[in-house]
Structures are given as C-alpha cells and as structure tokens.
Design a protein around this motif. Structure first.
Motif, PDB file in Angstrom:
ATOM      1  N   MET A 132      91.548  10.710 -21.238  1.00  0.00           N
ATOM      2  CA  MET A 132      90.499  10.760 -21.641  1.00  0.00           C
ATOM      3  C   MET A 132      89.891  11.086 -22.742  1.00  0.00           C
ATOM      4  O   MET A 132      89.917  12.892 -22.205  1.00  0.00           O
ATOM      5  N   ALA A 133      89.201  10.541 -23.766  1.00  0.00           N
ATOM      6  CA  ALA A 133      88.328  11.141 -24.438  1.00  0.00           C
ATOM      7  C   ALA A 133      87.043  11.829 -23.364  1.00  0.00           C
ATOM      8  O   ALA A 133      86.460  10.980 -22.736  1.00  0.00           O
ATOM      9  N   ASN A 134      86.612  12.479 -24.227  1.00  0.00           N
ATOM     10  CA  ASN A 134      85.375  13.737 -23.458  1.00  0.00           C
ATOM     11  C   ASN A 134      83.963  12.890 -24.228  1.00  0.00           C
ATOM     12  O   ASN A 134      82.899  13.190 -23.754  1.00  0.00           O
ATOM     13  N   ILE A 135      83.907  13.098 -25.555  1.00  0.00           N
ATOM     14  CA  ILE A 135      83.443  12.593 -25.949  1.00  0.00           C
ATOM     15  C   ILE A 135      82.838  11.114 -26.277  1.00  0.00           C
ATOM     16  O   ILE A 135      83.622  10.390 -26.187  1.00  0.00           O
ATOM     17  N   LYS A 136      81.243  11.075 -26.367  1.00  0.00           N
ATOM     18  CA  LYS A 136      80.365   9.647 -25.817  1.00  0.00           C
ATOM     19  C   LYS A 136      81.662   8.603 -27.131  1.00  0.00           C
ATOM     20  O   LYS A 136      81.646   7.220 -26.306  1.00  0.00           O
ATOM     21  N   SER A 137      81.538   8.683 -28.495  1.00  0.00           N
ATOM     22  CA  SER A 137      81.170   8.286 -29.440  1.00  0.00           C
ATOM     23  C   SER A 137      83.332   7.673 -29.522  1.00  0.00           C
ATOM     24  O   SER A 137      83.661   6.558 -29.733  1.00  0.00           O
ATOM     25  N   ALA A 138      83.512   8.489 -28.942  1.00  0.00           N
ATOM     26  CA  ALA A 138      85.490   8.309 -28.917  1.00  0.00           C
ATOM     27  C   ALA A 138      85.865   7.612 -28.121  1.00  0.00           C
ATOM     28  O   ALA A 138      86.366   6.553 -27.794  1.00  0.00           O
ATOM     29  N   GLN A 139      84.883   7.910 -26.157  1.00  0.00           N
ATOM     30  CA  GLN A 139      84.784   6.558 -25.675  1.00  0.00           C
ATOM     31  C   GLN A 139      84.680   4.819 -25.852  1.00  0.00           C
ATOM     32  O   GLN A 139      85.435   4.401 -25.426  1.00  0.00           O
ATOM     33  N   LYS A 140      84.004   5.141 -27.277  1.00  0.00           N
ATOM     34  CA  LYS A 140      83.577   3.963 -26.953  1.00  0.00           C
ATOM     35  C   LYS A 140      84.404   3.287 -28.321  1.00  0.00           C
ATOM     36  O   LYS A 140      84.576   1.876 -27.872  1.00  0.00           O
ATOM     37  N   ARG A 141      84.782   4.053 -28.705  1.00  0.00           N
ATOM     38  CA  ARG A 141      85.473   2.983 -29.038  1.00  0.00           C
ATOM     39  C   ARG A 141      86.877   3.364 -29.212  1.00  0.00           C
ATOM     40  O   ARG A 141      87.469   2.322 -29.391  1.00  0.00           O
ATOM     41  N   ILE A 142      87.520   3.690 -28.153  1.00  0.00           N
ATOM     42  CA  ILE A 142      88.504   3.552 -27.296  1.00  0.00           C
ATOM     43  C   ILE A 142      88.408   2.211 -26.350  1.00  0.00           C
ATOM     44  O   ILE A 142      89.627   1.261 -26.382  1.00  0.00           O
ATOM     45  N   GLN A 143      87.004   2.141 -25.830  1.00  0.00           N
ATOM     46  CA  GLN A 143      86.663   0.578 -25.360  1.00  0.00           C
ATOM     47  C   GLN A 143      86.957  -0.432 -27.215  1.00  0.00           C
ATOM     48  O   GLN A 143      87.607  -1.582 -26.540  1.00  0.00           O
ATOM     49  N   THR A 144      86.102  -0.522 -27.450  1.00  0.00           N
ATOM     50  CA  THR A 144      87.052  -0.965 -28.849  1.00  0.00           C
ATOM     51  C   THR A 144      87.991  -1.367 -29.306  1.00  0.00           C
ATOM     52  O   THR A 144      88.302  -2.807 -29.577  1.00  0.00           O
ATOM     53  N   SER A 145      88.721  -0.174 -29.274  1.00  0.00           N
ATOM     54  CA  SER A 145      89.773  -0.134 -29.814  1.00  0.00           C
ATOM     55  C   SER A 145      90.579  -1.409 -28.731  1.00  0.00           C
ATOM     56  O   SER A 145      91.872  -1.961 -28.803  1.00  0.00           O
ATOM     57  N   GLU A 146      90.812  -1.102 -27.289  1.00  0.00           N
ATOM     58  CA  GLU A 146      91.103  -2.054 -26.544  1.00  0.00           C
ATOM     59  C   GLU A 146      90.743  -3.676 -26.747  1.00  0.00           C
ATOM     60  O   GLU A 146      91.958  -3.917 -26.901  1.00  0.00           O
ATOM     61  N   ARG A 147      89.705  -3.944 -26.868  1.00  0.00           N
ATOM     62  CA  ARG A 147      89.032  -5.174 -27.069  1.00  0.00           C
ATOM     63  C   ARG A 147      89.614  -6.059 -28.338  1.00  0.00           C
ATOM     64  O   ARG A 147      90.278  -7.001 -27.715  1.00  0.00           O
TER      65      ARG A 147
END
Length: 99
Positions: A1-16
């Motif tokens: 799991m990513a630790n950086i907030k922007s990377a976490q958001k990017r993971i959510q966007t990619s999954e969507r």
C-alpha cells in the motif's frame, strides 16, 4: 500500500477507471456475442425477419464499439478491426446473388 497521499488517491482513481473500462469491454463483448448468434440464426434460416434482427444487432454492436473507442477503452484500430470482423462475418453468411 502506498504511503503518500497522492499515490493513495491515484490508486483509487486507477481502480475506479479499471472497473469502468472492464464494464465497457464486457458490454462490447456481449453485443458482439448477440450479433454473432443472430448471424448464425440467419444462416440457418434466411428470412427477412432474421435479417432485420441481424441489422439491429449489428447497429447496436457498432454503436457500443464506437462509444468504447470514444472513451478510450479500446484503441481506435482495435475498434475498426472488430467492426470489420462483424461485417465480414455477415458477408460470408449472405446468400450470393446470381448475376
């Protein structure tokens, strides 16, 4: 799991986006399958009603492929290739006209 907030958001966007793309691809495959079933039915029993069904389903499949291309789900060349395959399939099952 990513630790950086922007990377976490990017993971959510990619999954969507992945789920949305999967839905579009599945819909295209379903339309193609319905069209091919109609072509097989027409080949077994050529009639004007069967041809009307084939034309309706071809139009729906072409529309769905074009929308998937427009949204960037499939590559434009892949969309053209699929539409060409569908048209070629119908052409093979049509009865030749005597000249």
């Amino acid at each position: 799991m990513a630790n950086i907030k922007s990377a976490q958001k990017r993971i959510q966007t990619s999954e969507r986006n992945r789920l949305r793309n999967k839905s579009y691809k599945s819909a295209v495959k379903t339309m193609i399958k319905n069209y091919l079933a109609a072509v097989d039915e027409y080949a077994a029993n050529p009639s004007p009603e069967a041809m009307a069904t084939v034309q309706t389903r071809m139009s729906a499949a072409f529309s769905k492929i074009d929308k998937a291309v427009k949204r960037g789900v499939i590559h434009p060349n892949a969309g053209a290739r699929r539409k060409s395959h569908l048209a070629r399939t119908l052409k093979q099952h049509e009865t030749p006209v005597a000249s």
